[in-house]
Design a protein around this motif. Structure first.
Motif, PDB file in Angstrom:
ATOM      1  N   LEU A 112      -5.895  21.075   9.248  1.00  0.00           N
ATOM      2  CA  LEU A 112      -5.873  19.792   9.942  1.00  0.00           C
ATOM      3  C   LEU A 112      -6.663  19.971  11.224  1.00  0.00           C
ATOM      4  CD1 LEU A 112      -4.860  16.886  10.252  1.00  0.00           C
ATOM      5  CD2 LEU A 112      -2.757  17.805  11.233  1.00  0.00           C
ATOM      6  N   ILE A 113      -7.781  19.228  11.330  1.00  0.00           N
ATOM      7  CA  ILE A 113      -8.711  19.387  12.445  1.00  0.00           C
ATOM      8  C   ILE A 113      -8.915  18.043  13.122  1.00  0.00           C
ATOM      9  CG2 ILE A 113     -11.065  20.041  13.102  1.00  0.00           C
ATOM     10  CD1 ILE A 113     -11.125  21.779  10.541  1.00  0.00           C
ATOM     11  N   ASN A 120      -8.921  15.084  10.543  1.00  0.00           N
ATOM     12  CA  ASN A 120      -9.490  15.394   9.234  1.00  0.00           C
ATOM     13  C   ASN A 120      -8.708  16.509   8.570  1.00  0.00           C
ATOM     14  OD1 ASN A 120     -11.729  13.594   9.489  1.00  0.00           O
ATOM     15  ND2 ASN A 120     -12.631  15.058  10.913  1.00  0.00           N
ATOM     16  N   ILE A 121      -8.523  16.364   7.271  1.00  0.00           N
ATOM     17  CA  ILE A 121      -7.848  17.391   6.486  1.00  0.00           C
ATOM     18  C   ILE A 121      -8.886  18.010   5.554  1.00  0.00           C
ATOM     19  CG2 ILE A 121      -6.052  17.843   4.782  1.00  0.00           C
ATOM     20  CD1 ILE A 121      -4.593  15.352   6.003  1.00  0.00           C
ATOM     21  N   GLY A 124     -10.683  24.036   2.248  1.00  0.00           N
ATOM     22  CA  GLY A 124     -11.873  24.873   2.381  1.00  0.00           C
ATOM     23  C   GLY A 124     -12.898  24.134   3.215  1.00  0.00           C
ATOM     24  N   ASP A 125     -14.110  23.973   2.681  1.00  0.00           N
ATOM     25  CA  ASP A 125     -15.159  23.237   3.375  1.00  0.00           C
ATOM     26  C   ASP A 125     -15.187  21.764   3.010  1.00  0.00           C
ATOM     27  OD1 ASP A 125     -17.471  26.000   3.008  1.00  0.00           O
ATOM     28  OD2 ASP A 125     -16.083  25.541   4.645  1.00  0.00           O
ATOM     29  N   ASP A 126     -14.368  21.363   2.039  1.00  0.00           N
ATOM     30  CA  ASP A 126     -14.391  19.989   1.538  1.00  0.00           C
ATOM     31  C   ASP A 126     -13.428  19.108   2.319  1.00  0.00           C
ATOM     32  OD1 ASP A 126     -16.207  20.663  -0.474  1.00  0.00           O
ATOM     33  OD2 ASP A 126     -14.594  21.253  -1.832  1.00  0.00           O
ATOM     34  N   LEU A 127     -13.925  17.962   2.737  1.00  0.00           N
ATOM     35  CA  LEU A 127     -13.087  16.983   3.411  1.00  0.00           C
ATOM     36  C   LEU A 127     -12.171  16.347   2.384  1.00  0.00           C
ATOM     37  CD1 LEU A 127     -12.451  15.376   6.016  1.00  0.00           C
ATOM     38  CD2 LEU A 127     -14.189  13.743   5.264  1.00  0.00           C
ATOM     39  N   ASP A 128     -10.874  16.413   2.619  1.00  0.00           N
ATOM     40  CA  ASP A 128      -9.883  15.860   1.701  1.00  0.00           C
ATOM     41  C   ASP A 128      -9.440  14.475   2.138  1.00  0.00           C
ATOM     42  OD1 ASP A 128      -6.522  15.994   1.077  1.00  0.00           O
ATOM     43  OD2 ASP A 128      -7.948  16.283  -0.570  1.00  0.00           O
ATOM     44  N   HIS A 135       0.063  11.558  13.409  1.00  0.00           N
ATOM     45  CA  HIS A 135       1.243  11.173  12.646  1.00  0.00           C
ATOM     46  C   HIS A 135       0.868  10.791  11.207  1.00  0.00           C
ATOM     47  CE1 HIS A 135       5.258   9.690  11.863  1.00  0.00           C
ATOM     48  NE2 HIS A 135       4.742   8.552  11.441  1.00  0.00           N
ATOM     49  N   ALA A 136      -0.169  10.007  11.040  1.00  0.00           N
ATOM     50  CA  ALA A 136      -0.598   9.594   9.701  1.00  0.00           C
ATOM     51  C   ALA A 136      -1.056  10.802   8.884  1.00  0.00           C
ATOM     52  CB  ALA A 136      -1.709   8.555   9.797  1.00  0.00           C
ATOM     53  N   ALA A 137      -1.774  11.714   9.515  1.00  0.00           N
ATOM     54  CA  ALA A 137      -2.242  12.911   8.812  1.00  0.00           C
ATOM     55  C   ALA A 137      -1.068  13.800   8.410  1.00  0.00           C
ATOM     56  CB  ALA A 137      -3.220  13.683   9.687  1.00  0.00           C
ATOM     57  N   ALA A 138      -0.121  13.984   9.322  1.00  0.00           N
ATOM     58  CA  ALA A 138       1.045  14.816   9.022  1.00  0.00           C
ATOM     59  C   ALA A 138       1.889  14.188   7.913  1.00  0.00           C
ATOM     60  CB  ALA A 138       1.880  15.017  10.287  1.00  0.00           C
ATOM     61  N   ASP A 139       2.073  12.877   7.951  1.00  0.00           N
ATOM     62  CA  ASP A 139       2.816  12.189   6.887  1.00  0.00           C
ATOM     63  C   ASP A 139       2.152  12.417   5.535  1.00  0.00           C
ATOM     64  OD1 ASP A 139       4.030   9.188   8.605  1.00  0.00           O
ATOM     65  OD2 ASP A 139       4.791  11.242   8.521  1.00  0.00           O
ATOM     66  N   TYR A 140       0.841  12.294   5.500  1.00  0.00           N
ATOM     67  CA  TYR A 140       0.084  12.516   4.261  1.00  0.00           C
ATOM     68  C   TYR A 140       0.336  13.937   3.740  1.00  0.00           C
ATOM     69  CZ  TYR A 140      -3.952  13.534   1.296  1.00  0.00           C
ATOM     70  OH  TYR A 140      -4.761  13.934   0.267  1.00  0.00           O
ATOM     71  N   LEU A 141       0.246  14.915   4.628  1.00  0.00           N
ATOM     72  CA  LEU A 141       0.443  16.302   4.222  1.00  0.00           C
ATOM     73  C   LEU A 141       1.854  16.544   3.694  1.00  0.00           C
ATOM     74  CD1 LEU A 141      -1.581  17.966   7.077  1.00  0.00           C
ATOM     75  CD2 LEU A 141      -2.088  18.155   4.635  1.00  0.00           C
TER      76      LEU A 141
END
Length: 149
Positions: A112-113, A120-121, A124-128, A135-141
């Motif tokens: 998570l960057i 952005n999640i 590897g090198d691929d944007l997921d 908060h939205a990124a953490a919820d997704y994860l």
């Protein structure tokens, strides 16, 4: 192959880029916030669909670039185009700080960057995925079965 208009729509969805019309109907897009000498992210996008994106500063990429660090985007899919533009902008930004590593029960990890105000999640090198807030990124994860390492 995406049309010129489809590519324009995708590129114009990046608010950090500034459109510059040049000769013969071609268009460049600049990243004015670049901390490096390079400001042109999209170069010579032509009405026939051909064009280039600067990938010369993208670390660990498989992009085939010319001597100027440009990758030809003629045959890119929407996802490929979005990914290379996002990576190009990140590579020209002041800092790209790896904030967190997440892991699932199978041992797979995601990074998570935070880059230019978005989260952005990466697998590897691929944007997921990209999210506007932490908060939205953490919820997704969490929903995908990952936990903070």
């Amino acid at each position: 192959m995406l049309t010129f208009e489809e590519k324009l729509t995708i590129i114009e969805s990046f608010p950090e880029l500034t459109r510059n019309d040049i000769s013969l109907g071609r268009v460049n897009f600049h990243f004015e916030e670049s901390v490096k000498d390079k400001k042109v992210v999209v170069y010579r996008l032509h009405p026939n669909g051909n064009g280039f994106v600067y990938a010369g500063e993208i670390e660990n990429s498989d992009y085939v670039t010319d001597s100027k660090g440009m990758v030809n985007i003629r045959d890119f899919t929407e996802k490929e185009l979005r990914d290379v533009i996002q990576q190009s902008i990140a590579s020209l930004s002041e800092s790209e700080t790896v904030t967190e590593t997440w892991i699932n029960n199978e041992g797979q990890t995601l990074k998570l960057i935070e880059t230019s105000g978005v989260w952005n999640i990466y697998a590897g090198d691929d944007l997921d995925a990209t999210h506007a807030t932490y908060h939205a990124a953490a919820d997704y994860l969490y929903q995908e079965g990952f936990r903070l390492l």
